[in-house]
Design a protein around this motif. Structure first.
Motif, PDB file in Angstrom:
ATOM      1  N   PRO A   4      25.748 -43.700 -78.504  1.00 36.66           N
ATOM      2  CA  PRO A   4      25.066 -44.704 -79.328  1.00 36.66           C
ATOM      3  C   PRO A   4      23.721 -44.256 -79.900  1.00 36.66           C
ATOM      4  O   PRO A   4      23.335 -44.681 -80.974  1.00 36.66           O
ATOM      5  CB  PRO A   4      24.897 -45.881 -78.377  1.00 36.66           C
ATOM      6  CG  PRO A   4      26.023 -45.733 -77.420  1.00 36.66           C
ATOM      7  CD  PRO A   4      26.216 -44.244 -77.244  1.00 36.66           C
ATOM      8  N   SER A   5      23.006 -43.381 -79.200  1.00 36.61           N
ATOM      9  CA  SER A   5      21.710 -42.919 -79.716  1.00 36.61           C
ATOM     10  C   SER A   5      21.856 -41.669 -80.591  1.00 36.61           C
ATOM     11  O   SER A   5      20.883 -41.174 -81.137  1.00 36.61           O
ATOM     12  CB  SER A   5      20.762 -42.626 -78.550  1.00 36.61           C
ATOM     13  OG  SER A   5      21.307 -41.599 -77.736  1.00 36.61           O
ATOM     14  N   ASP A   6      23.054 -41.177 -80.725  1.00 35.28           N
ATOM     15  CA  ASP A   6      23.357 -39.981 -81.502  1.00 35.28           C
ATOM     16  C   ASP A   6      23.237 -40.285 -82.993  1.00 35.28           C
ATOM     17  O   ASP A   6      23.733 -41.299 -83.470  1.00 35.28           O
ATOM     18  CB  ASP A   6      24.781 -39.545 -81.156  1.00 35.28           C
ATOM     19  CG  ASP A   6      25.187 -38.236 -81.789  1.00 35.28           C
ATOM     20  OD1 ASP A   6      24.580 -37.828 -82.787  1.00 35.28           O
ATOM     21  OD2 ASP A   6      26.138 -37.635 -81.281  1.00 35.28           O
ATOM     22  N   PRO A   7      22.590 -39.402 -83.765  1.00 34.51           N
ATOM     23  CA  PRO A   7      22.484 -39.619 -85.216  1.00 34.51           C
ATOM     24  C   PRO A   7      23.843 -39.714 -85.914  1.00 34.51           C
ATOM     25  O   PRO A   7      23.966 -40.426 -86.908  1.00 34.51           O
ATOM     26  CB  PRO A   7      21.700 -38.405 -85.716  1.00 34.51           C
ATOM     27  CG  PRO A   7      21.121 -37.756 -84.530  1.00 34.51           C
ATOM     28  CD  PRO A   7      21.881 -38.212 -83.330  1.00 34.51           C
ATOM     29  N   ILE A   8      24.847 -39.030 -85.398  1.00 32.74           N
ATOM     30  CA  ILE A   8      26.188 -39.108 -85.994  1.00 32.74           C
ATOM     31  C   ILE A   8      26.730 -40.523 -85.833  1.00 32.74           C
ATOM     32  O   ILE A   8      27.263 -41.113 -86.771  1.00 32.74           O
ATOM     33  CB  ILE A   8      27.135 -38.075 -85.337  1.00 32.74           C
ATOM     34  CG1 ILE A   8      26.656 -36.659 -85.648  1.00 32.74           C
ATOM     35  CG2 ILE A   8      28.576 -38.278 -85.794  1.00 32.74           C
ATOM     36  CD1 ILE A   8      27.327 -35.593 -84.820  1.00 32.74           C
ATOM     37  N   TRP A   9      26.587 -41.075 -84.624  1.00 31.46           N
ATOM     38  CA  TRP A   9      27.048 -42.438 -84.360  1.00 31.46           C
ATOM     39  C   TRP A   9      26.257 -43.432 -85.199  1.00 31.46           C
ATOM     40  O   TRP A   9      26.831 -44.358 -85.773  1.00 31.46           O
ATOM     41  CB  TRP A   9      26.929 -42.746 -82.875  1.00 31.46           C
ATOM     42  CG  TRP A   9      27.379 -44.119 -82.507  1.00 31.46           C
ATOM     43  CD1 TRP A   9      26.583 -45.167 -82.143  1.00 31.46           C
ATOM     44  CD2 TRP A   9      28.713 -44.621 -82.489  1.00 31.46           C
ATOM     45  NE1 TRP A   9      27.352 -46.280 -81.894  1.00 31.46           N
ATOM     46  CE2 TRP A   9      28.666 -45.972 -82.099  1.00 31.46           C
ATOM     47  CE3 TRP A   9      29.952 -44.052 -82.768  1.00 31.46           C
ATOM     48  CZ2 TRP A   9      29.810 -46.760 -81.981  1.00 31.46           C
ATOM     49  CZ3 TRP A   9      31.095 -44.840 -82.643  1.00 31.46           C
ATOM     50  CH2 TRP A   9      31.012 -46.175 -82.260  1.00 31.46           C
ATOM     51  N   ALA A  12      27.515 -43.336 -88.679  1.00 35.47           N
ATOM     52  CA  ALA A  12      28.824 -43.982 -88.757  1.00 35.47           C
ATOM     53  C   ALA A  12      28.667 -45.503 -88.787  1.00 35.47           C
ATOM     54  O   ALA A  12      29.341 -46.190 -89.557  1.00 35.47           O
ATOM     55  CB  ALA A  12      29.698 -43.550 -87.585  1.00 35.47           C
ATOM     56  N   LEU A  13      27.765 -46.039 -87.978  1.00 35.87           N
ATOM     57  CA  LEU A  13      27.531 -47.483 -87.968  1.00 35.87           C
ATOM     58  C   LEU A  13      26.927 -47.964 -89.284  1.00 35.87           C
ATOM     59  O   LEU A  13      27.262 -49.052 -89.762  1.00 35.87           O
ATOM     60  CB  LEU A  13      26.625 -47.877 -86.798  1.00 35.87           C
ATOM     61  CG  LEU A  13      27.249 -47.752 -85.408  1.00 35.87           C
ATOM     62  CD1 LEU A  13      26.224 -48.124 -84.340  1.00 35.87           C
ATOM     63  CD2 LEU A  13      28.505 -48.594 -85.282  1.00 35.87           C
ATOM     64  N   THR A  14      26.073 -47.149 -89.879  1.00 32.73           N
ATOM     65  CA  THR A  14      25.500 -47.497 -91.180  1.00 32.73           C
ATOM     66  C   THR A  14      26.605 -47.564 -92.234  1.00 32.73           C
ATOM     67  O   THR A  14      26.643 -48.495 -93.042  1.00 32.73           O
ATOM     68  CB  THR A  14      24.430 -46.469 -91.593  1.00 32.73           C
ATOM     69  OG1 THR A  14      23.377 -46.497 -90.620  1.00 32.73           O
ATOM     70  CG2 THR A  14      23.862 -46.766 -92.966  1.00 32.73           C
ATOM     71  N   ARG A  37      33.447 -34.755 -86.304  1.00 35.60           N
ATOM     72  CA  ARG A  37      32.275 -34.762 -85.414  1.00 35.60           C
ATOM     73  C   ARG A  37      32.309 -35.942 -84.451  1.00 35.60           C
ATOM     74  O   ARG A  37      31.829 -35.839 -83.327  1.00 35.60           O
ATOM     75  CB  ARG A  37      31.002 -34.749 -86.236  1.00 35.60           C
ATOM     76  CG  ARG A  37      30.865 -33.419 -87.008  1.00 35.60           C
ATOM     77  CD  ARG A  37      29.730 -33.421 -87.969  1.00 35.60           C
ATOM     78  NE  ARG A  37      28.474 -33.316 -87.249  1.00 35.60           N
ATOM     79  CZ  ARG A  37      27.282 -33.434 -87.828  1.00 35.60           C
ATOM     80  NH1 ARG A  37      27.203 -33.657 -89.121  1.00 35.60           N
ATOM     81  NH2 ARG A  37      26.196 -33.331 -87.124  1.00 35.60           N
ATOM     82  N   LEU A  38      32.889 -37.046 -84.878  1.00 37.25           N
ATOM     83  CA  LEU A  38      33.045 -38.195 -83.980  1.00 37.25           C
ATOM     84  C   LEU A  38      34.154 -37.950 -82.964  1.00 37.25           C
ATOM     85  O   LEU A  38      34.069 -38.397 -81.823  1.00 37.25           O
ATOM     86  CB  LEU A  38      33.350 -39.461 -84.784  1.00 37.25           C
ATOM     87  CG  LEU A  38      32.187 -40.086 -85.526  1.00 37.25           C
ATOM     88  CD1 LEU A  38      32.696 -41.119 -86.526  1.00 37.25           C
ATOM     89  CD2 LEU A  38      31.206 -40.727 -84.560  1.00 37.25           C
TER      90      LEU A  38
END
Length: 130
Positions: A4-9, A12-14, A37-38
């Motif tokens: 959840p704190s990962d920039p990739i995640w 993805a949420l954005t 990457r996910l």
């Protein structure tokens, strides 16, 4: 899987917030190279988030209609949105969030009583399986 704190995640949420459909979200993720990457687990978590957001966006009448569809024995093949339909377990969870009476049975079924409507028995998939 991205955390959840990962920039990739976070990215993805954005993208999830901006995409009107799961297919458009998937295309946006692919365009930015985020699907790989996910990973599989990350995509499953993102799909769960998508379903939760879609259920939360339903008004009470829409939620009652969706629950009614599954209570009447509806299937993904019969649903207007097909396999993009919100799973029954997610709809039941949303009913619980809204304070509707929900009783989870040991058989994997749930009884949901929407305000001002008859109780609905929701079957397959409510216990997390589909």
């Amino acid at each position: 899987m991205a955390e959840p704190s990962d920039p990739i995640w976070e990215r993805a949420l954005t993208l999830l917030e901006r995409a009107p459909t799961w297919h458009e979200l998937r295309r946006a993720l692919e365009a930015e190279g985020l699907v790989d990457r996910l990973g599989g687990a990350g995509m499953q978590a993102l799909l769960a988030e998508w379903h939760a957001c879609a259920a939360a966006a339903l008004n009470d009448v829409e939620l009652r209609i969706e629950l009614g569809f599954w209570a009447e024995g509806g299937t993904y093949a019969e649903h207007l949105r097909g396999f993009q339909a919100i799973p029954p377990a997610v709809l039941v969870a949303q009913a619980r969030v809204r304070g509707w009476f929900v009783r989870q049975g040991t058989s994997g079924k749930a009884i949901v009583n929407p305000p001002g409507a008859r109780p609905l028995v929701i079957g397959a998939g409510v216990d997390g399986g589909e």
